[in-house]
Design a protein around this motif. Structure first.
Motif, PDB file in Angstrom:
ATOM      1  N   PRO A   3       0.912  -1.155  -0.143  1.00  0.00           N
ATOM      2  CA  PRO A   3      -0.036   0.113   0.159  1.00  0.00           C
ATOM      3  C   PRO A   3       0.867   1.183   0.048  1.00  0.00           C
ATOM      4  O   PRO A   3       2.165   1.253   0.074  1.00  0.00           O
ATOM      5  CB  PRO A   3      -0.854  -0.188   1.323  1.00  0.00           C
ATOM      6  CG  PRO A   3       0.054  -0.816   2.113  1.00  0.00           C
ATOM      7  CD  PRO A   3       0.859  -1.852   1.326  1.00  0.00           C
ATOM      8  N   TYR A   4       0.276   2.375  -0.169  1.00  0.00           N
ATOM      9  CA  TYR A   4       1.197   3.752   0.034  1.00  0.00           C
ATOM     10  C   TYR A   4       1.942   3.866  -1.214  1.00  0.00           C
ATOM     11  O   TYR A   4       3.058   4.513  -0.896  1.00  0.00           O
ATOM     12  CB  TYR A   4       1.352   4.028   1.432  1.00  0.00           C
ATOM     13  CG  TYR A   4       0.266   4.137   2.355  1.00  0.00           C
ATOM     14  CD1 TYR A   4      -0.435   5.336   2.470  1.00  0.00           C
ATOM     15  CD2 TYR A   4      -0.036   2.992   3.063  1.00  0.00           C
ATOM     16  CE1 TYR A   4      -1.438   5.433   3.480  1.00  0.00           C
ATOM     17  CE2 TYR A   4      -1.050   3.255   4.168  1.00  0.00           C
ATOM     18  CZ  TYR A   4      -1.850   4.277   4.073  1.00  0.00           C
ATOM     19  OH  TYR A   4      -2.900   4.325   5.229  1.00  0.00           O
ATOM     20  N   ILE A   5       1.632   3.370  -2.202  1.00  0.00           N
ATOM     21  CA  ILE A   5       2.292   3.709  -3.618  1.00  0.00           C
ATOM     22  C   ILE A   5       1.926   5.016  -4.498  1.00  0.00           C
ATOM     23  O   ILE A   5       0.564   4.856  -4.514  1.00  0.00           O
ATOM     24  CB  ILE A   5       2.594   2.339  -4.409  1.00  0.00           C
ATOM     25  CG1 ILE A   5       3.787   1.535  -3.689  1.00  0.00           C
ATOM     26  CG2 ILE A   5       3.250   2.790  -5.783  1.00  0.00           C
ATOM     27  CD1 ILE A   5       3.673   0.168  -4.426  1.00  0.00           C
ATOM     28  N   THR A   6       2.580   5.874  -4.946  1.00  0.00           N
ATOM     29  CA  THR A   6       2.244   6.917  -5.708  1.00  0.00           C
ATOM     30  C   THR A   6       2.897   6.424  -7.263  1.00  0.00           C
ATOM     31  O   THR A   6       4.283   6.439  -7.111  1.00  0.00           O
ATOM     32  CB  THR A   6       2.565   8.325  -5.377  1.00  0.00           C
ATOM     33  OG1 THR A   6       1.658   8.452  -4.373  1.00  0.00           O
ATOM     34  CG2 THR A   6       2.253   9.185  -6.516  1.00  0.00           C
ATOM     35  N   ILE A  13      -4.613  -2.588  -9.999  1.00  0.00           N
ATOM     36  CA  ILE A  13      -4.519  -2.167  -8.645  1.00  0.00           C
ATOM     37  C   ILE A  13      -4.874  -3.037  -7.603  1.00  0.00           C
ATOM     38  O   ILE A  13      -6.103  -3.059  -7.445  1.00  0.00           O
ATOM     39  CB  ILE A  13      -4.825  -0.633  -8.129  1.00  0.00           C
ATOM     40  CG1 ILE A  13      -4.511   0.321  -9.534  1.00  0.00           C
ATOM     41  CG2 ILE A  13      -4.095  -0.258  -6.792  1.00  0.00           C
ATOM     42  CD1 ILE A  13      -2.941   0.365  -9.771  1.00  0.00           C
ATOM     43  N   PHE A  14      -4.184  -3.838  -6.574  1.00  0.00           N
ATOM     44  CA  PHE A  14      -4.853  -4.538  -5.471  1.00  0.00           C
ATOM     45  C   PHE A  14      -4.429  -4.023  -4.437  1.00  0.00           C
ATOM     46  O   PHE A  14      -4.945  -4.397  -3.056  1.00  0.00           O
ATOM     47  CB  PHE A  14      -4.217  -5.896  -5.693  1.00  0.00           C
ATOM     48  CG  PHE A  14      -4.623  -6.710  -7.047  1.00  0.00           C
ATOM     49  CD1 PHE A  14      -5.931  -7.020  -6.861  1.00  0.00           C
ATOM     50  CD2 PHE A  14      -3.668  -7.582  -7.795  1.00  0.00           C
ATOM     51  CE1 PHE A  14      -6.413  -7.806  -7.900  1.00  0.00           C
ATOM     52  CE2 PHE A  14      -4.267  -8.056  -8.919  1.00  0.00           C
ATOM     53  CZ  PHE A  14      -5.804  -8.477  -8.841  1.00  0.00           C
ATOM     54  N   ALA A  15      -3.489  -3.018  -4.347  1.00  0.00           N
ATOM     55  CA  ALA A  15      -2.960  -2.432  -2.893  1.00  0.00           C
ATOM     56  C   ALA A  15      -3.879  -1.142  -2.540  1.00  0.00           C
ATOM     57  O   ALA A  15      -3.985  -0.256  -3.341  1.00  0.00           O
ATOM     58  CB  ALA A  15      -1.419  -1.689  -3.027  1.00  0.00           C
ATOM     59  N   SER A  16      -4.136  -0.890  -1.373  1.00  0.00           N
ATOM     60  CA  SER A  16      -4.865   0.192  -0.945  1.00  0.00           C
ATOM     61  C   SER A  16      -4.176   1.257  -0.828  1.00  0.00           C
ATOM     62  O   SER A  16      -2.855   1.433  -0.699  1.00  0.00           O
ATOM     63  CB  SER A  16      -5.373  -0.104   0.509  1.00  0.00           C
ATOM     64  OG  SER A  16      -4.605  -0.002   1.655  1.00  0.00           O
ATOM     65  N   ASP A  17      -4.579   2.558  -0.485  1.00  0.00           N
ATOM     66  CA  ASP A  17      -4.033   3.742  -0.551  1.00  0.00           C
ATOM     67  C   ASP A  17      -3.014   4.043  -1.706  1.00  0.00           C
ATOM     68  O   ASP A  17      -1.897   4.578  -1.511  1.00  0.00           O
ATOM     69  CB  ASP A  17      -3.386   4.054   0.819  1.00  0.00           C
ATOM     70  CG  ASP A  17      -4.378   3.882   2.005  1.00  0.00           C
ATOM     71  OD1 ASP A  17      -5.019   4.836   2.177  1.00  0.00           O
ATOM     72  OD2 ASP A  17      -4.681   2.881   2.558  1.00  0.00           O
ATOM     73  N   PHE A  18      -3.607   3.653  -3.036  1.00  0.00           N
ATOM     74  CA  PHE A  18      -2.787   4.217  -4.195  1.00  0.00           C
ATOM     75  C   PHE A  18      -3.049   5.514  -4.861  1.00  0.00           C
ATOM     76  O   PHE A  18      -4.106   5.525  -4.695  1.00  0.00           O
ATOM     77  CB  PHE A  18      -3.129   2.873  -5.149  1.00  0.00           C
ATOM     78  CG  PHE A  18      -2.286   2.969  -6.390  1.00  0.00           C
ATOM     79  CD1 PHE A  18      -1.155   2.912  -6.858  1.00  0.00           C
ATOM     80  CD2 PHE A  18      -3.069   3.597  -7.506  1.00  0.00           C
ATOM     81  CE1 PHE A  18      -0.637   2.831  -7.990  1.00  0.00           C
ATOM     82  CE2 PHE A  18      -2.438   3.769  -8.831  1.00  0.00           C
ATOM     83  CZ  PHE A  18      -1.255   3.305  -9.050  1.00  0.00           C
ATOM     84  N   VAL A  19      -2.075   6.044  -5.173  1.00  0.00           N
ATOM     85  CA  VAL A  19      -2.357   7.273  -6.114  1.00  0.00           C
ATOM     86  C   VAL A  19      -1.599   7.097  -7.416  1.00  0.00           C
ATOM     87  O   VAL A  19      -0.358   6.655  -7.606  1.00  0.00           O
ATOM     88  CB  VAL A  19      -1.609   8.446  -5.395  1.00  0.00           C
ATOM     89  CG1 VAL A  19      -1.977  10.009  -6.169  1.00  0.00           C
ATOM     90  CG2 VAL A  19      -2.370   8.681  -4.096  1.00  0.00           C
ATOM     91  N   CYS A  20      -2.381   7.505  -8.325  1.00  0.00           N
ATOM     92  CA  CYS A  20      -1.851   7.396  -9.576  1.00  0.00           C
ATOM     93  C   CYS A  20      -1.830   8.915 -10.281  1.00  0.00           C
ATOM     94  O   CYS A  20      -2.835   9.632 -10.112  1.00  0.00           O
ATOM     95  CB  CYS A  20      -2.577   6.527 -10.509  1.00  0.00           C
ATOM     96  SG  CYS A  20      -1.694   6.293 -12.213  1.00  0.00           S
ATOM     97  N   ARG A  21      -0.726   9.653 -10.854  1.00  0.00           N
ATOM     98  CA  ARG A  21      -0.856  10.835 -11.388  1.00  0.00           C
ATOM     99  C   ARG A  21      -0.185  11.240 -12.945  1.00  0.00           C
ATOM    100  O   ARG A  21       0.882  10.406 -13.066  1.00  0.00           O
ATOM    101  CB  ARG A  21      -0.092  11.818 -10.558  1.00  0.00           C
ATOM    102  CG  ARG A  21      -0.482  11.878  -8.978  1.00  0.00           C
ATOM    103  CD  ARG A  21       0.119  12.761  -8.179  1.00  0.00           C
ATOM    104  NE  ARG A  21      -0.242  13.139  -6.938  1.00  0.00           N
ATOM    105  CZ  ARG A  21      -1.231  13.891  -6.439  1.00  0.00           C
ATOM    106  NH1 ARG A  21      -1.515  14.767  -7.451  1.00  0.00           N
ATOM    107  NH2 ARG A  21      -1.621  14.096  -5.291  1.00  0.00           N
TER     108      ARG A  21
END
Length: 347
Positions: free
Chosen positions: A100-103, A130-138
């Motif tokens: 989790p917590y990947i950008t 995306i299987f992981a929580s708290d993911f951000v994509c920009r």
């Protein structure tokens, strides 16, 4: 999903440059909460930076190699920031559940692409999963170039608390499998023809551009809420709808499908009926399809199906803020400080 009328069932399912880029992002996210109770130990201002560069000047040449270099992070103690340098990355990318917590970020979607070509299986075809929580994509373009011959997912989001900013997501059928969890999309461009935003998630789409490639009777959404007790649905707030032919706003994948468009511009691509029952008249009594203060040539409701709703202010208020996705508890600003990864393994 299939073209209209073929069938109506389917199975369930990238230092200074960086800092400068994300000062703007942080400003636009200033209203977001920096943490939830389960992530209070994380320093949300600082992330470990991993660089992906096809020229060999980064830590990795491939995005998936960068993802695999990150250790399991289930104690929720560290942010990771994968910066993808401009280029076309021809690979499938999966963010596993124990990270989790990947950008994942490009510099801008117009020069940073993740591209694959796979179809027919809704679970196996996604270019990015995306299987992981708290993911951000920009600032990335995510494409599936399989074509028009069947299901071809560009992006599958199957985890809670995922946010996407300034992304371009394109395919033809089932472009975005918005599978489950609470999700936020802002300033994204999403393109497809058949059910190109589908799934069981609770999602807020803010200032997004939806573009239909359907020549006739496509559908922009196929939301899968299956009961009155299920908290899911799609809200489109301040969005723009365009296309090259005729399309419905949505059709029900699930019997209690829930979709709301508010303050959105409808071009004349929107079919006068607005919504489609997908061959099952019983769903007319259980779906929740609403429009609120939309405008443009396609927003005329005089020929809308009677089982859709023109929402009152009170009815619409539930859908018009980040509260709909619990966003105040988990949406976070971009990090403003970066440190190098402890280990890198250039490839």
């Amino acid at each position: 999903m299939a073209e209209m009328g073929l069938y109506n069932t389917k199975p369930k399912y990238y230092q200074i440059i960086i800092i400068n880029i994300f000062i703007l992002s942080s400003i636009t996210s200033s209203s977001m909460a920096s943490s939830s109770s389960s992530s209070s130990s994380i320093d949300f201002t600082t992330a470990i930076l991993i660089r992906v560069d096809q020229s060999g000047k980064g830590d990795f040449n491939k995005i998936q190699d960068a993802v695999e270099s990150i250790p399991p992070n289930l104690n929720n103690s560290q942010l990771y920031f994968i910066w993808v340098k401009p280029g076309v990355y021809r690979e499938k990318v999966v963010i596993p559940a124990d990270k989790p917590y990947i950008t994942l970020s490009g510099t801008k979607a117009s020069n940073t692409f993740i591209v694959w070509n796979d179809g027919e299986d809704i679970l196996e075809s996604p270019t990015l999963t995306i299987f992981a929580s708290d993911f951000v994509c920009r600032f990335l373009t995510i494409q599936n170039k399989f074509g028009t011959a069947g299901q071809a997912v560009a992006l599958r989001v199957a985890a809670d608390n995922a946010a996407f900013y300034g992304c371009v997501i394109t395919s033809y059928q089932d472009t975005l499998l918005d599978d489950n969890g609470n999700h936020y999309f802002k300033n994204c461009y999403i393109e497809g023809a058949t059910d190109f935003i589908c799934g069981s998630a609770s999602s807020l789409y803010e200032r997004c551009h939806l573009h239909s490639l359907s020549s006739n009777n496509g559908s922009m959404t196929a939301q899968m809420r299956s009961s009155t007790t299920e908290k899911s649905g799609f809200t489109f707030l301040g969005c723009k709808l365009t296309g090259s032919g005729s399309t419905f706003l949505g059709r029900p994948w699930g019997a209690y499908s829930r979709v709301v468009f508010a303050y959105s511009y409808f071009s004349d691509v929107v079919a006068p009926q607005g919504w489609n029952e997908w061959g099952d008249s019983s769903k007319k009594n259980t779906v929740y399809y609403g429009e609120y203060k939309c405008y443009g040539p396609g927003a005329d409701r005089r020929q809308r199906v009677k089982w859709s709703k023109e929402l009152s202010e009170e009815e619409a208020s539930v859908f018009l803020s980040k509260d709909f996705i619990g966003g105040k508890d988990w949406l976070r600003p971009a990090p403003s400080h970066f440190k190098s990864a402890l280990k890198s393994n250039p490839k």
